[in-house]
Design an enzyme around this catalytic site. Structure first.
Site, mmCIF file in Angstrom:
data_model
loop_
_atom_site.group_PDB
_atom_site.id
_atom_site.type_symbol
_atom_site.label_atom_id
_atom_site.label_comp_id
_atom_site.label_asym_id
_atom_site.label_seq_id
_atom_site.Cartn_x
_atom_site.Cartn_y
_atom_site.Cartn_z
ATOM 1 C CG LEU A 242 -16.335 -26.593 -25.560
ATOM 2 C CD1 LEU A 242 -15.693 -26.407 -24.186
ATOM 3 C CD2 LEU A 242 -15.695 -25.651 -26.571
ATOM 4 C CG HIS A 243 -20.618 -30.042 -21.999
ATOM 5 N ND1 HIS A 243 -19.514 -30.876 -21.975
ATOM 6 C CD2 HIS A 243 -21.202 -30.156 -20.779
ATOM 7 C CE1 HIS A 243 -19.442 -31.480 -20.796
ATOM 8 N NE2 HIS A 243 -20.452 -31.066 -20.044
ATOM 9 C CG PHE A 244 -20.291 -23.360 -21.679
ATOM 10 C CD1 PHE A 244 -19.816 -23.479 -22.982
ATOM 11 C CD2 PHE A 244 -19.535 -22.659 -20.760
ATOM 12 C CE1 PHE A 244 -18.593 -22.919 -23.361
ATOM 13 C CE2 PHE A 244 -18.315 -22.083 -21.124
ATOM 14 C CZ PHE A 244 -17.853 -22.220 -22.425
#
Lengths: 448, 380
Positions: A242-244
């Protein structure tokens, strides 16, 4: 039938290697400063804690900072300073400011950059594009494997409700820190990755808490030209952790300039509009009685899309005041051989930045010939068709409005399909399940 | 954010226009404000009587503040963005906007803004903004029908007027609170209102042009000649509170082309004393020549460097300057400037950032500003 495409993944960390090399490293301690159990004890990183805005309406925080004339906010300074530090230490694969860039003449203002160093001349790897939800795989590259020098700071909510900065805070594994790290193949100056609760190794999928964190980052930076983006699997995310992403570009993005048509206002004050006169169909979320309302509306819509296997991208713009949600189908078309070779040759993978109007081109020819028409044509291929978009839109609204009507209702309704992941511990019901959808297939969606 | 000193505000106006200008502007019946993009925070430097009456504020409450103080929760974000971009691109804009009075009541007005260029500098020195309240028309809403015909035909944003009414009819048929809906919808100005705006702008601009002649610092409505540092870059740089200068390595003797307010405060010089000069005026008898040599070498090698150098203020007092220099590229990818960030040895940052980190953050902000501001073809 499994759908796959081949592409050369972008290298976001100096520790990201080919599949084969990663496997060889698996046994034993790594011998350097990573973020796994071997190196975390005793590790220290700067820590920035933000103030939660529980009772403050969504627009209040922004009234202080939203202008490009307001003084540079502290988080902004911290991020830029740390990034420049890593630049001078040679951690990036190239100097992105040495890459020529321009606004393409025309009414939309698409941006193009000539970046020959970003893409590796390596063997393309296969990516599965028909499953938006895939379980985390510790054997593949993930962000706990990056070097600590690539991490700029920890980013979390403050305990006592005040903004604080600690230049040298211990990394406390038990508190499940979130971090901001550099992207060593930056698209623009300041290109970073926000990794919520990094040690929990969450797969690439939206949950309410993580999305709220991303929104807080946009607000804290206080800069309308610092935008955050998210790519789901199947919508050109390469790493299933999970990453932005975020970076600075002080020009308006075409998607931000596109006209919108208001569609509805939810009970909690969140306004949803639809883009039009833009090559990609999408929704815009604004307003909300509180920040959480806005955040939850978008998260819930994303959760619905991912549960129903619809790849999508999200852009957080205007200091968190405007959020764009774009379902897409380019990867599927690519896998089915429906994309023209001309478009494929540009090797542009339309992820959130491209869809927003910022194209990174690897060939000089494509850069010189970049035109509004070409950009429009490429993006039009990414968009869901009008029909399909109308369907998806209607379902999203159902999903969003169910949340509100069910706030008092504690019933957990079983949805169709057994392969759905367990509920997040957010205390609210995931309404996507209440629509009896046939999941997993993109061709037909059964409406009840 | 604290408002800039009154002195700067006064000077913004008085240095350009003769004393009679204020009187002449006060005689105009129109609602307008004049802002200075070169003062940090882009504050209002003049507000007409009509404007103060319309907004319900007193002069003291408005002068020195930024225009966003009149925005509120229902102000359309996209419209705010359009205005922001017009400022950045040094051009005019005309748009309907929802503003809020001092008592909190919202009202629609036609916002029309025009840049004022300094003849000598070739860049924007002021923006004039005119506000014409849009009178509420009887808006009858029936299924399938557009809004009042008058608005529809005059609207240049036809898609908003015609479609929003249909959507509204579908989504909230039960909602009979017309006032709430009216605030949410885009409100278009009539031809008369647009004409009023055009006349007002013209009135203000002619007063300013006329009264600038006697000060010798002429202003005009169109840009005159190329500008060294564009006003959009100026605005971005104005957000940075630390001491720094930009020098241009392509011009003879590498002159300063931009100096921050903090730099002027630290060194005691006025802006017109430093612009166009090479930085050597900061050195003095006890300045170490090898430090100077290091700086020169870094610039030639196009690299960043940090030196500790003895510098002198205008009043001849000296201080140890932890100077950091870095090349800054523009959108072409080539070096456009070098930035020098000064930190007086011993100064403390309230956030606990080290001097090195503070300097690097200034460099980062400037790199973003220079690169982005040179991307648009229209700027050149």
């Amino acid at each position: 039938m499994m759908l796959r495409i081949k592409r050369v993944p972008t290298v976001v960390s100096n520790y990201q290697k080919d599949e084969g090399e990663d496997a060889a490293r698996r046994g034993g301690g790594c011998g350097r400063n990573c973020l796994q159990k071997c190196c975390i004890p005793g590790a220290k990183l700067p820590l920035y804690t933000f103030k939660r805005a529980e009772e403050i309406p969504g627009d209040k925080c922004v009234l202080e900072h939203d202008d490009n004339q307001a003084p540079v906010a502290f988080l902004d300074s911290l991020l830029l300073g740390q990034w420049e530090d890593r630049m001078q230490r040679g951690l990036f694969r190239y100097d992105v400011t040495a890459c020529e860039t321009k606004v393409i003449p025309g009414r939309c203002g698409f941006m193009a950059q000539l970046n020959e160093g970003r893409h590796l001349k390596k063997r393309p790897t296969e990516f599965r594009v028909d499953k938006v939800l895939q379980p985390f795989d510790g054997n593949k590259f993930n962000f706990t494997k990056v070097g600590q020098e690539e991490v700029l700071f920890q980013f979390d909510a403050s305990e006592d409700g005040e903004v604080q900065f600690f230049p040298d805070a211990p990394v406390d594994a038990d508190s499940s820190p979130s971090v901001v790290a550099i992207n060593v193949s930056p698209i623009e100056y300041g290109h970073v990755l926000l990794i919520p609760r990094i040690l929990e190794c969450l797969p690439q999928r939206i949950d309410r808490e993580s999305f709220l964190l991303a929104l807080y980052m946009a607000i804290e930076a206080g800069n309308p030209y610092f935008r955050l983006g998210y790519n789901s699997l199947g919508a050109f995310a390469t790493i299933n952790h999970l990453h932005f992403q975020a970076y600075y570009l002080a020009v308006p993005f075409p998607i931000e300039k596109a006209p919108t048509r208001k569609v509805t206002t939810l009970g909690d004050g969140v306004k949803i509009s639809e883009l039009f006169d833009y090559p990609v169909r999408g929704l815009v979320f604004e307003g909300g009685n509180t920040l959480q309302d806005l955040s939850n509306a978008v998260s819930d819509a994303c959760i619905f899309l991912q549960d129903n296997n619809i790849p999508h991208n999200v852009l957080i713009a205007d200091c968190g005041k405007r959020i764009f949600l774009l379902p897409q189908c380019y990867a599927e078309k690519q896998a089915l051989g429906e994309v023209s070779s001309e478009l494929l040759d540009t090797q542009v993978n339309p992820a959130v930045w491209e869809i927003s109007g910022h194209m990174v081109l690897k060939r000089k020819k494509d850069y010189e010939e970049a035109s509004e028409e070409n950009a429009w044509r490429l993006l039009a291929e990414v968009s869901l068709s009008e029909e399909r978009f109308e369907e998806v839109k209607a379902l999203i609204f159902e999903a969003c409005s169910y949340t509100l009507s069910e706030k008092e209702d504690e019933h957990l309704t079983q949805g169709a399909g057994d392969d759905k992941p367990p509920l997040e511990g957010t205390g609210s019901i995931n309404k996507g399940r209440n629509c009896n959808m046939v999941s997993g297939t993109q061709e037909c969606l059964v409406l009840q | 954010m604290e408002p800039p000193q009154l002195g700067l505000i006064e000077q913004s106006f008085n240095s350009r226009y003769s004393n009679w200008a204020r009187e002449a502007l006060d005689e105009l019946p129109d609602n307008f404000t004049i802002t200075d993009p070169c003062i940090s925070g882009h504050p209002i430097v003049f507000a007409s009587r009509g404007f103060l009456k319309m907004s319900g504020y007193s002069r003291d409450q408005v002068v020195g503040r930024n225009g966003r103080m009149f925005q509120g929760p229902n102000t359309c974000r996209r419209s705010v963005m359009e205005i922001r971009e017009a400022i950045r691109e040094e051009r005019g804009v005309e748009i309907s906007l929802l503003n809020y009075r001092k008592d909190g009541t919202p009202f629609w007005m036609l916002f029309r803004m025009a840049p004022v260029f300094g003849k000598d500098e070739g860049r924007v020195i002021h923006f004039v903004a005119v506000q014409v309240p849009i009178l509420r028309r009887r808006q009858r809403r029936r299924n399938g029908e557009g809004l009042c015909g008058e608005i529809l035909s005059n609207s240049c944003r036809r898609e908003v007027c015609s479609s929003s009414s249909v959507e509204l009819a579908g989504v909230s048929a039960a909602d009979s609170d017309c006032r709430a809906l009216e605030i949410e919808e885009k409100c278009e100005a009539s031809d008369t209102e647009k004409q009023l705006a055009a006349t007002a702008i013209s009135n203000v601009l002619s007063v300013l042009t006329h009264y600038s002649e006697s000060t010798g610092r002429l202003v005009c409505e169109k840009r005159f000649g190329p500008s060294l540092v564009s006003s959009s870059l100026h605005i971005s740089l104005g957000r940075i509170k630390q001491s720094f200068v930009l020098v241009d390595p392509h011009l003879p003797d590498i002159p300063i082309v931009y100096a921050s307010d903090a730099f002027l405060r630290m060194t005691g010089y006025a802006r017109n004393e430093v612009l166009g000069q090479n930085c050597r005026f900061l050195t003095g008898v006890d300045t170490d020549p090898s430090a100077l040599h290091q700086i020169k070498q870094s610039i030639q090698a196009q690299q960043a460097c940090s030196v500790r150098i003895l510098h002198y203020r205008k009043d001849k007092s000296s201080f140890w300057n932890l100077l950091h220099i870095s090349p800054v590229r523009n959108a072409t990818g080539k070096i456009a400037y070098f930035v020098g960030v000064q930190i007086e040895e011993g100064s403390v940052d309230r956030h606990g950032l080290s001097p090195e980190m503070r300097q690097l953050s200034v460099v980062g902000s400037i790199k973003v500003a220079v690169r982005s501001s040179s991307m648009s073809y229209s700027i050149h």
